[in-house]
Motif scaffolding. Structure first.
Motif, short mmCIF file in Angstrom:
data_model
loop_
_atom_site.label_atom_id
_atom_site.label_comp_id
_atom_site.label_asym_id
_atom_site.label_seq_id
_atom_site.Cartn_x
_atom_site.Cartn_y
_atom_site.Cartn_z
N GLU B 112 -3.93 -66.21 92.27
CA GLU B 112 -4.65 -66.61 93.48
C GLU B 112 -4.61 -65.52 94.54
N PRO B 113 -5.70 -64.77 94.66
CA PRO B 113 -5.74 -63.71 95.67
C PRO B 113 -5.99 -64.30 97.05
N THR B 114 -5.22 -63.82 98.04
CA THR B 114 -5.38 -64.35 99.40
C THR B 114 -6.24 -63.44 100.26
N LEU B 115 -6.58 -62.29 99.72
CA LEU B 115 -7.49 -61.36 100.40
C LEU B 115 -7.08 -61.01 101.82
N TYR B 116 -5.83 -60.65 101.96
CA TYR B 116 -5.32 -60.11 103.24
C TYR B 116 -5.44 -61.06 104.42
N SER B 117 -5.51 -62.36 104.15
CA SER B 117 -5.65 -63.24 105.28
C SER B 117 -4.44 -64.16 105.43
N ARG B 118 -3.97 -64.27 106.64
CA ARG B 118 -2.82 -65.13 106.92
C ARG B 118 -3.17 -66.57 106.55
N ASP B 119 -4.36 -66.98 106.94
CA ASP B 119 -4.80 -68.34 106.61
C ASP B 119 -4.87 -68.53 105.10
N GLY B 120 -5.31 -67.50 104.42
CA GLY B 120 -5.40 -67.58 102.97
C GLY B 120 -4.03 -67.79 102.36
N GLU B 121 -3.03 -67.12 102.90
CA GLU B 121 -1.68 -67.27 102.37
C GLU B 121 -1.15 -68.67 102.63
N ILE B 122 -1.37 -69.14 103.84
CA ILE B 122 -0.90 -70.49 104.18
C ILE B 122 -1.62 -71.53 103.32
N ALA B 123 -2.92 -71.36 103.17
CA ALA B 123 -3.70 -72.29 102.36
C ALA B 123 -3.19 -72.30 100.92
N ALA B 124 -2.94 -71.12 100.38
CA ALA B 124 -2.47 -71.02 99.00
C ALA B 124 -1.14 -71.76 98.83
N LEU B 125 -0.31 -71.71 99.84
CA LEU B 125 1.00 -72.35 99.76
C LEU B 125 0.90 -73.87 99.89
N HIS B 126 -0.03 -74.32 100.71
CA HIS B 126 -0.05 -75.75 101.02
C HIS B 126 -1.22 -76.51 100.42
N ASP B 127 -2.05 -75.82 99.73
CA ASP B 127 -3.20 -76.42 99.07
C ASP B 127 -2.78 -77.63 98.24
N GLY B 128 -3.58 -78.65 98.28
CA GLY B 128 -3.30 -79.84 97.48
C GLY B 128 -3.28 -79.53 95.99
N ARG B 129 -3.97 -78.46 95.62
CA ARG B 129 -3.99 -78.07 94.22
C ARG B 129 -2.59 -77.88 93.65
N HIS B 130 -1.64 -77.66 94.53
CA HIS B 130 -0.28 -77.46 94.03
C HIS B 130 0.27 -78.70 93.35
N ALA B 131 -0.39 -79.81 93.57
CA ALA B 131 0.05 -81.03 92.92
C ALA B 131 -0.03 -80.88 91.40
N MET B 132 -0.90 -80.01 90.97
CA MET B 132 -1.03 -79.84 89.53
C MET B 132 -0.39 -78.54 89.03
N LEU B 133 0.42 -77.94 89.85
CA LEU B 133 1.11 -76.74 89.42
C LEU B 133 2.61 -77.01 89.42
N ASP B 134 3.31 -76.32 88.56
CA ASP B 134 4.75 -76.55 88.47
C ASP B 134 5.54 -75.72 89.46
N GLY B 135 4.91 -74.69 90.00
CA GLY B 135 5.62 -73.83 90.94
C GLY B 135 4.79 -72.61 91.26
N ALA B 136 5.35 -71.72 92.07
CA ALA B 136 4.57 -70.55 92.47
C ALA B 136 5.44 -69.33 92.71
N ILE B 137 4.84 -68.17 92.46
CA ILE B 137 5.45 -66.90 92.81
C ILE B 137 4.57 -66.31 93.90
N PHE B 138 5.19 -65.90 94.99
CA PHE B 138 4.41 -65.52 96.17
C PHE B 138 4.81 -64.15 96.69
N SER B 139 3.82 -63.29 96.81
CA SER B 139 4.05 -61.98 97.39
C SER B 139 3.39 -61.94 98.76
N PRO B 140 4.15 -62.18 99.81
CA PRO B 140 3.56 -62.28 101.14
C PRO B 140 3.17 -60.92 101.70
#
Lengths: 358, 358
Positions: B112-140
């Motif tokens: 999931e590319p966030t394209l250099y946006s703070r909002d993109g990073e926050i969205a990626a972390l809190h997106d409801g889609r995470h309900a179907m993911l087991d976890g995440a690796i995040f490079s802020p």
DNA sequence: TTGTATGCGTTATCAT
DNA sequence: ATGATAACGCATACAA
């Protein structure tokens, strides 16, 4: 999804914080089927009901359980993108675009690099893992004419890229011949008469090298310029260092080109380096044009004029065709395989002289 | 998975070609539970039974239905990799490695590319889609000290990369200070005494620019070389063209460096270009060292000496920690967040002079 | 060591 | 337009 358990046992066993359709239905005072209808944008739901349900969904923070939906539907919402190497800028860019397009259609993408191996490509196509994928987009590299049978798989498959060796499978192709023709023609327009070509694979026909070389020749012919074998420089690999060697070879051989068509941007980058090391300047002494419009072609010195192969369109179309095949809906629900060629674009920057008379 | 339907209706509805556990059980003459036990490598199954079942599985071509398993287990087997930009070589390489490592542990990766946006990073972390993911690796990248709260999510999360602004989350860090120190120290070992640094972000501390610059300074100090402000060249972006400008600026200012530490490989590439355009040679007149060991650093002319940040280890460790968190098993099942720093390596190529006395 | 029975959350079939 | 209910294929208590 919940936090990892901290006691060493399975996570998310007991705490049933997950909101289900049943709960939404209860809260909204409707049946579970109605909730499902709303969630899936079923047409015949009264506005009042829809509103009630939507409200309940928001308040409870309900989200559909994709696993359950997939189980019921017999689908997973995940497609594979099979490519040679994610680390190559061209494929990194392509992957990025495919991921974006797929997301728009509610699909997720598993990127599967085959690492330049024929076996890897075959494995990726026939792997049992495909049982849990809805389809695949495949950019073949090693697979050839003799492997056509490998493409007969029992799931929706869309081919992308240059090689054309079957008309049995959906294919979104890029414009190699035309692109190279455009590049070469542009150099001629700017006044070049001795245009060299870098990166040719002698004898090869169906790969990108063969097709691009063909475009080069066609452009010369159309412009009434004689083909000169001495201006053709082969290069097995297309890395920057290969461009350096090829260009050095050419310059040291005494032939003096006034323009260079490099079959990709890396070669072009290397060629410019070699030219400059010879005390010549780009584009005053020699114009250089590349192919691919790779991300950093604009950051070279001088910025590289190049051909953009229209990867956005490739990504958009291939995902769309695949999605239609998966759903079995129009416009791609005919039995005839889709064949579409995406047009390339000339990106003019500073590594080529201006067009004469402008 | 089956072919897309060709009649415009839902695919795979009628044709029940899918083999289930029940059928395997029947064929093997055992119960469905036993098949499940075999499939999941349950310990207490007699060899005879296991053999029978395995045979039936092979003959029927059975494969587990992941959707059903996920529904039952409440997991999906998919993790997210949240990065700034898949098209950046560094992240393309990282993604490639993470995908490989995840595959080994039976996990699939959604990039999931966030394209250099703070909002993109926050969205990626809190997106409801995470309900179907087991976890995440995040490079802020954009998230900073003030956003620590954003990292408190209700699913397993592993941070990777340079920025350190919390000790509440698992973190696999790369070695910036030490890496730059090693690079600078090596130039000194080869005899350089006037070592410039390219790409500094004045005032910045926690980002890679700040940390790498710190390493540069520490190396000078340890080697008893005076810090010279005139050898420090800032560059906001780290593209090749920025390296060209920075190096030109330095050379035109009259300061004569005998070595250059570029804070990444792109800058180094640009710097070498500028040096050569000034009629000087690398490494005879000026040594150049980069950072990242990007895929094409070896194809530059001359091949670039650089620091490899150990991305393989980052990928391996982050996936492993995440998997352990998901499963809630040792060795990472403690409540304490994991913190691990991956060591960097010096890759010696041809853009630096030989070490004296060898 | 293995079998039986139940439910995971959703969608689809039939009613109404 | 909406409701009741049966699968989907698997994993697990619990029983044997």
């Amino acid at each position: 999804m919940e936090t990892a358990a901290e006691d060493g046992t399975k996570a998310r066993s007991g705490d049933s914080r997950v909101v289900t359709m049943r709960e939404v239905a209860k809260k909204a005072g409707v049946s579970i089927k109605t909730v499902s209808n709303v969630v899936n944008d079923y047409e015949y739901v009264s506005d009042a009901t829809r509103e009630k349900v939507t409200k309940a969904i928001d308040e409870l923070g309900y989200i559909v359980n994709v696993s359950a939906r997939n189980l019921r539907r017999g689908q997973t919402g995940v497609i594979a993108l099979i490519i040679p190497d994610l680390q190559l800028p061209y494929f990194a860019q392509l992957s990025s675009l495919v991921i974006t397009e797929a997301k728009k259609l509610g699909l997720q993408v598993i990127v599967e690099p085959t690492l330049y191996s024929r076996d890897g490509e075959i494995a990726a196509l026939h792997d049992g893992r495909h049982a849990m994928l809805d389809g695949a987009i495949f950019s073949p590299l090693e697979l050839g004419q003799e492997d056509v049978a490998q493409l007969e798989v029992d799931y929706p498959l869309v081919l992308i890229g240059e090689r054309i060796f079957t008309d049995k499978v959906d294919h979104i192709a890029t414009e190699n011949v035309e692109g190279a023709k455009r590049a070469t023609g542009y150099l001629v327009q700017t006044g070049c008469r001795r245009v060299a070509v870098l990166g040719v694979h002698p004898g090869e026909k169906v790969g990108s090298a063969g097709l691009r070389f063909q475009g080069y020749k066609e452009a010369l012919e159309e412009n009434g310029i004689d083909f000169d074998e001495r201006l053709v420089v082969p290069a097995g690999m297309w890395h920057r260092s290969d461009g350096v060697s090829a260009m050095n070879e050419l310059l040291d051989s005494g032939v003096k080109p006034d323009g260079v068509v490099a079959l990709n941007d890396m070669l072009a980058s290397g060629a410019m380096h070699a030219i400059q090391m010879h005390g010549l300047s780009v584009p005053e002494d020699i114009s250089v044009i590349g192919f691919d419009n790779s991300d950093d072609s604009q950051y070279l010195s001088p910025a590289l004029t190049t051909i953009a192969p229209g990867l956005e369109a490739v990504a958009r179309l291939s995902v769309k065709v695949l999605k239609n095949r998966i759903d079995g809906v129009a416009p791609f629900d005919s039995t005839d395989p889709v064949f579409r060629k995406v047009s390339s674009t000339l990106i003019v920057r500073d590594s080529t002289r201006r067009v004469i008379g402008r």
